[in-house]
Design an enzyme around this catalytic site. Sequence first.
Site, mmCIF file in Angstrom:
data_model
loop_
_atom_site.group_PDB
_atom_site.id
_atom_site.type_symbol
_atom_site.label_atom_id
_atom_site.label_comp_id
_atom_site.label_asym_id
_atom_site.label_seq_id
_atom_site.Cartn_x
_atom_site.Cartn_y
_atom_site.Cartn_z
ATOM 1 N N CYS A 64 0.831 -1.202 0.000
ATOM 2 C CA CYS A 64 0.000 0.000 0.000
ATOM 3 C C CYS A 64 0.867 1.255 0.000
ATOM 4 C CB CYS A 64 -0.929 -0.019 1.210
ATOM 5 S SG CYS A 64 -2.125 1.330 1.256
ATOM 6 N N CYS A 119 -6.389 -3.211 7.142
ATOM 7 C CA CYS A 119 -7.662 -2.491 7.027
ATOM 8 C C CYS A 119 -8.751 -3.283 6.315
ATOM 9 C CB CYS A 119 -7.449 -1.149 6.333
ATOM 10 S SG CYS A 119 -6.852 -1.247 4.625
#
Length: 368
Positions: free
Chosen positions: A113, A209
Site C-alpha cells: 500500500c 484495514c
Amino acid sequence: MHADFQLTKPIGKARIVVAMSGGVDSSVVAALAARSGAEVIGVTLQLYDYGAAVQRTGSCCAGQDIYDARTVADRLGIAHYVFDYESRFKDSVIDRFADEYMKGRTPIPCISCNQGVKFTDLLRMAKELDADCLATGHYVKRVLGAHGPELHRPADPARDQSYFLFATTREQLDFLRFPLGDLPKPAVREIARELQLAVADKPDSQDICFVPNGDYASVVKKVRPEAAAEGEIVDGEGRVLGTHKGLIHFTVGQRRGLEIGGQPEPLYVVRLEPESRRVVVGPKRALAVRAAHLEGINWLGEDQSDGLTAKVRSLAKPAPARFDGRTIHFDRPEYGVAPGQAAVIYDGDRLLGGGWIQQTEAAEAIAA
C-alpha cells in the site's frame, strides 16, 4: 510543539498536503502543519468498504475514519478532500495479497500500500495540488545526510514503522516529510488533547484495514475461491502426517492449527508447496536459515555491506548480517524467514533499503 518540515522556502509561503487517515497520528501532523503557518490541505483516500463493517474503528479504511479526518480538518480550519481509490487499492493491494497466499508466500500488504497507492498515487496528487511536500503520520525520521535525505528509526522504538517504508525511493523521500519521528506516542496524544481533537484517545489500528477481525483466510477465499483446496501435511521425508483445508491457513514458522498428535517434538510449518498443495512440517531446527535471496530491491544507502542488521518481520529483533547486493547472509541462523516477506537492512538506526525474500538457504547444520 513546532515541527520542522525541512522546506527551503519560508513556511508562510509553503503548501503542505497531509495524508489524513482519521487516526490520531495523521491528525496531529495536520495540526502541526497548520500551526506552522503554511497553507495545509488534508487528503483522505477511500480505499476499502466492507459493508456493515465500515463503522468498525481500528481500521485505516473504515467509513468512520473518513468522518473523523473530516471532523479534524474542520476543527483545524484546513481544506479536506476525499478521493476514491477503491479500485486501485483492490488491484494493487488486495489482489496481490490473495495471489501471494495462493503461491504459498507470506504477503505484507501494508508495504504494498505504501509502495503503491500512498507513496505513488497520493504523492502524485500532492504534486498536482502544487504542494511543497507530502506529510504523513508514520513514525520514522527523515534526516538530511551528506548524500541527501535518509530514513532513520524514530525516537520512539515501540512505534518504529521504518520496516514498512523500505520501498520508499529517493525521489519520493525528497518530497515526503515525517513530523512525528522525534515524538513518543504519549506526546502525540497529549498534543491532540491540547487541541481538543476528537481523535485524541482513538485506539490505534490493529488489523490490516481490509481484513475484518484478522481473518485472512476468509478474505483470500472471497477473492480467490480456489484457495480453499485441501491437501496433505507431510514431514521432510514426504511422509503424510495429516490433511489441511487450504494453504491459506498457514505461514512458515506457524505451529498452531496443524492438529497433528503423537509426535516426539513440536512441529512447525517449514515450507508451503502450492503446486502439490502440501504443507511441509518439521522441528524448530528445520526453520534455521543462513541466507535470504532478495528480489525487488530498493536501496537508499551507498556501498554499505558489512556490520549491518536485517529484519525479516516488523516486530523481529534486528539480526547481524552482511549484504552483497542481492543476498542477506545472517551471522547466526535466523528463524521464521519466509518467501514473500520483506527483508529490511539497517546500518545502526539508518534504513538502507531492502527487498522481498525470493528464497532462503537452510543453515549448514540442517542442510547437512
